[in-house]
Scaffold this motif. Structure first.
Motif, short mmCIF file in Angstrom:
data_model
loop_
_atom_site.label_atom_id
_atom_site.label_comp_id
_atom_site.label_asym_id
_atom_site.label_seq_id
_atom_site.Cartn_x
_atom_site.Cartn_y
_atom_site.Cartn_z
N MET A 1 -27.47 -0.22 -2.25
CA MET A 1 -28.57 0.36 -2.99
C MET A 1 -29.75 0.57 -2.05
O MET A 1 -30.25 -0.40 -1.47
N ALA A 2 -30.19 1.82 -1.88
CA ALA A 2 -31.27 2.09 -0.95
C ALA A 2 -32.63 1.87 -1.58
O ALA A 2 -33.58 1.52 -0.90
N THR A 3 -32.75 2.13 -2.89
CA THR A 3 -33.96 1.77 -3.62
C THR A 3 -33.55 0.97 -4.83
O THR A 3 -32.42 1.04 -5.29
N SER A 4 -34.51 0.25 -5.37
CA SER A 4 -34.18 -0.73 -6.40
C SER A 4 -33.72 -0.10 -7.71
O SER A 4 -34.44 0.69 -8.31
N PRO A 5 -32.50 -0.45 -8.19
CA PRO A 5 -32.11 -0.07 -9.55
C PRO A 5 -32.61 -1.12 -10.52
O PRO A 5 -32.87 -2.25 -10.13
N ASN A 6 -32.73 -0.76 -11.79
CA ASN A 6 -33.20 -1.72 -12.76
C ASN A 6 -32.36 -1.65 -14.03
O ASN A 6 -32.84 -1.27 -15.09
N LYS A 14 -24.98 -16.22 -15.03
CA LYS A 14 -25.91 -16.79 -14.09
C LYS A 14 -25.40 -16.76 -12.66
O LYS A 14 -26.15 -16.95 -11.72
N SER A 15 -24.09 -16.53 -12.47
CA SER A 15 -23.54 -16.48 -11.12
C SER A 15 -23.81 -15.14 -10.44
O SER A 15 -23.62 -15.02 -9.24
N LEU A 16 -24.27 -14.14 -11.20
CA LEU A 16 -24.51 -12.82 -10.65
C LEU A 16 -25.98 -12.65 -10.30
O LEU A 16 -26.84 -13.32 -10.87
N GLU A 62 -31.23 -8.49 -2.51
CA GLU A 62 -32.47 -9.23 -2.65
C GLU A 62 -33.34 -8.55 -3.70
O GLU A 62 -33.32 -7.33 -3.85
N SER A 63 -34.08 -9.37 -4.45
CA SER A 63 -34.93 -8.84 -5.51
C SER A 63 -36.13 -8.12 -4.92
O SER A 63 -36.61 -8.45 -3.84
N GLN A 64 -36.62 -7.15 -5.67
CA GLN A 64 -37.78 -6.38 -5.23
C GLN A 64 -38.57 -5.95 -6.45
O GLN A 64 -38.01 -5.42 -7.41
N LYS A 65 -39.87 -6.17 -6.43
CA LYS A 65 -40.75 -5.76 -7.53
C LYS A 65 -41.28 -4.37 -7.24
O LYS A 65 -41.81 -4.11 -6.15
N PHE A 77 -33.41 -4.74 -7.43
CA PHE A 77 -32.86 -5.31 -6.21
C PHE A 77 -32.41 -4.20 -5.27
O PHE A 77 -32.12 -3.08 -5.69
N THR A 78 -32.38 -4.53 -3.98
CA THR A 78 -31.86 -3.61 -2.97
C THR A 78 -30.82 -4.36 -2.15
O THR A 78 -30.79 -5.59 -2.13
N GLY A 79 -29.97 -3.62 -1.46
CA GLY A 79 -28.94 -4.24 -0.64
C GLY A 79 -27.61 -3.55 -0.83
O GLY A 79 -27.54 -2.35 -1.08
N ALA A 80 -26.53 -4.31 -0.71
CA ALA A 80 -25.19 -3.75 -0.78
C ALA A 80 -24.33 -4.58 -1.73
O ALA A 80 -24.51 -5.79 -1.86
N VAL A 81 -23.41 -3.89 -2.42
CA VAL A 81 -22.49 -4.57 -3.33
C VAL A 81 -21.16 -3.83 -3.32
O VAL A 81 -21.11 -2.60 -3.20
N GLU A 82 -20.07 -4.58 -3.38
CA GLU A 82 -18.73 -4.00 -3.40
C GLU A 82 -18.04 -4.40 -4.70
O GLU A 82 -17.96 -5.58 -5.03
N PHE A 83 -17.56 -3.40 -5.44
CA PHE A 83 -16.86 -3.63 -6.70
C PHE A 83 -15.35 -3.52 -6.49
O PHE A 83 -14.89 -2.78 -5.63
N GLY A 84 -14.60 -4.24 -7.29
CA GLY A 84 -13.15 -4.16 -7.26
C GLY A 84 -12.57 -4.28 -8.65
O GLY A 84 -13.31 -4.38 -9.64
#
Length: 219
Positions: A1-6, A14-16, A62-65, A77-84
């Protein structure tokens, strides 16, 4: 994610990472798919399948306001995530194909809501390079916070949610105007009348001059 999705977090996982609930993420893709593609898929059925079969293989987030239009400040949040997918997912081959199609669609439609405001920008590859330390959204969020505190100090009655709401509205409008947005665009995004937004800008600038003068005197 290049900019924060909401994405709205209505679940209890709670584990996510905060807000990263899979049905919410894929709902944003499915909504756009059904709106613009000739073959529609049942929303409840697909999202239930996602909930039961989709998994997060890995993530670095990481979280971002950020500032998000009429909703004010939100945390994404911004960063990277891999789905399966789990093994049982292949019992529904049409949904498997749709799942992977959404992976290719995401960079074009964005993830979550407020994508027209710049949130939810998505890339299809794993994000290895560091994200920019300063973005327009982070600058805007910091300025809105700064102005909100000044406008709260300016108001004689600071108790209750009404004062805070007005201060944040003034701050949001003025900060966005300072960054070059037109009052017409701001009014449309906040779903307010143009004349109301114009009046708020004038009041905000007047209040800001008073607070800046006080700070100079204190110095």
């Amino acid at each position: 994610m290049a900019t924060s999705p909401n994405p709205t977090d209505t679940g209890d996982r709670k584990s996510l990472p905060s807000g990263l609930i899979l049905p919410n993420v894929f709902h944003s893709y499915l909504r756009r798919w059904n709106n613009f593609y000739g073959v529609n898929f049942d929303q409840a059925e697909f999202l239930n399948w996602i909930d039961e079969n989709a998994i997060i293989s890995s993530h670095k987030l990481e979280s971002q306001k950020v500032a998000a239009g009429k909703t004010g400040m939100v945390t994404g949040f911004t960063g990277a995530v891999e789905f399966g997918l789990g093994r049982s997912a292949h019992n529904h081959p049409d949904f498997v194909e749709l799942f992977y199609a959404f992976g290719r669609l995401a960079p074009y439609c964005g993830t979550g809501h407020k994508t027209t405001f710049g949130l939810g920008q998505t890339r299809s590859q794993w994000l290895t390079e560091a994200l920019p330390e300063v973005s327009i959204q982070s600058v805007l969020a910091a300025r809105i916070d700064e102005l909100t505190h000044k406008f709260m100090a300016h108001r004689k009655r600071t108790g209750g949610s009404r004062a805070a709401e007005i201060a944040e509205t003034w701050a949001t409008i003025l900060a966005r105007r300072e960054l070059g947005e037109s009052l017409f665009d701001i009014a449309a995004d906040l779903e307010r009348h143009y004349e109301t937004v114009k009046t708020y800008v004038k009041l905000a600038r007047k209040a800001l001059k008073v607070e800046d003068s006080r700070e100079l005197v204190d110095c």
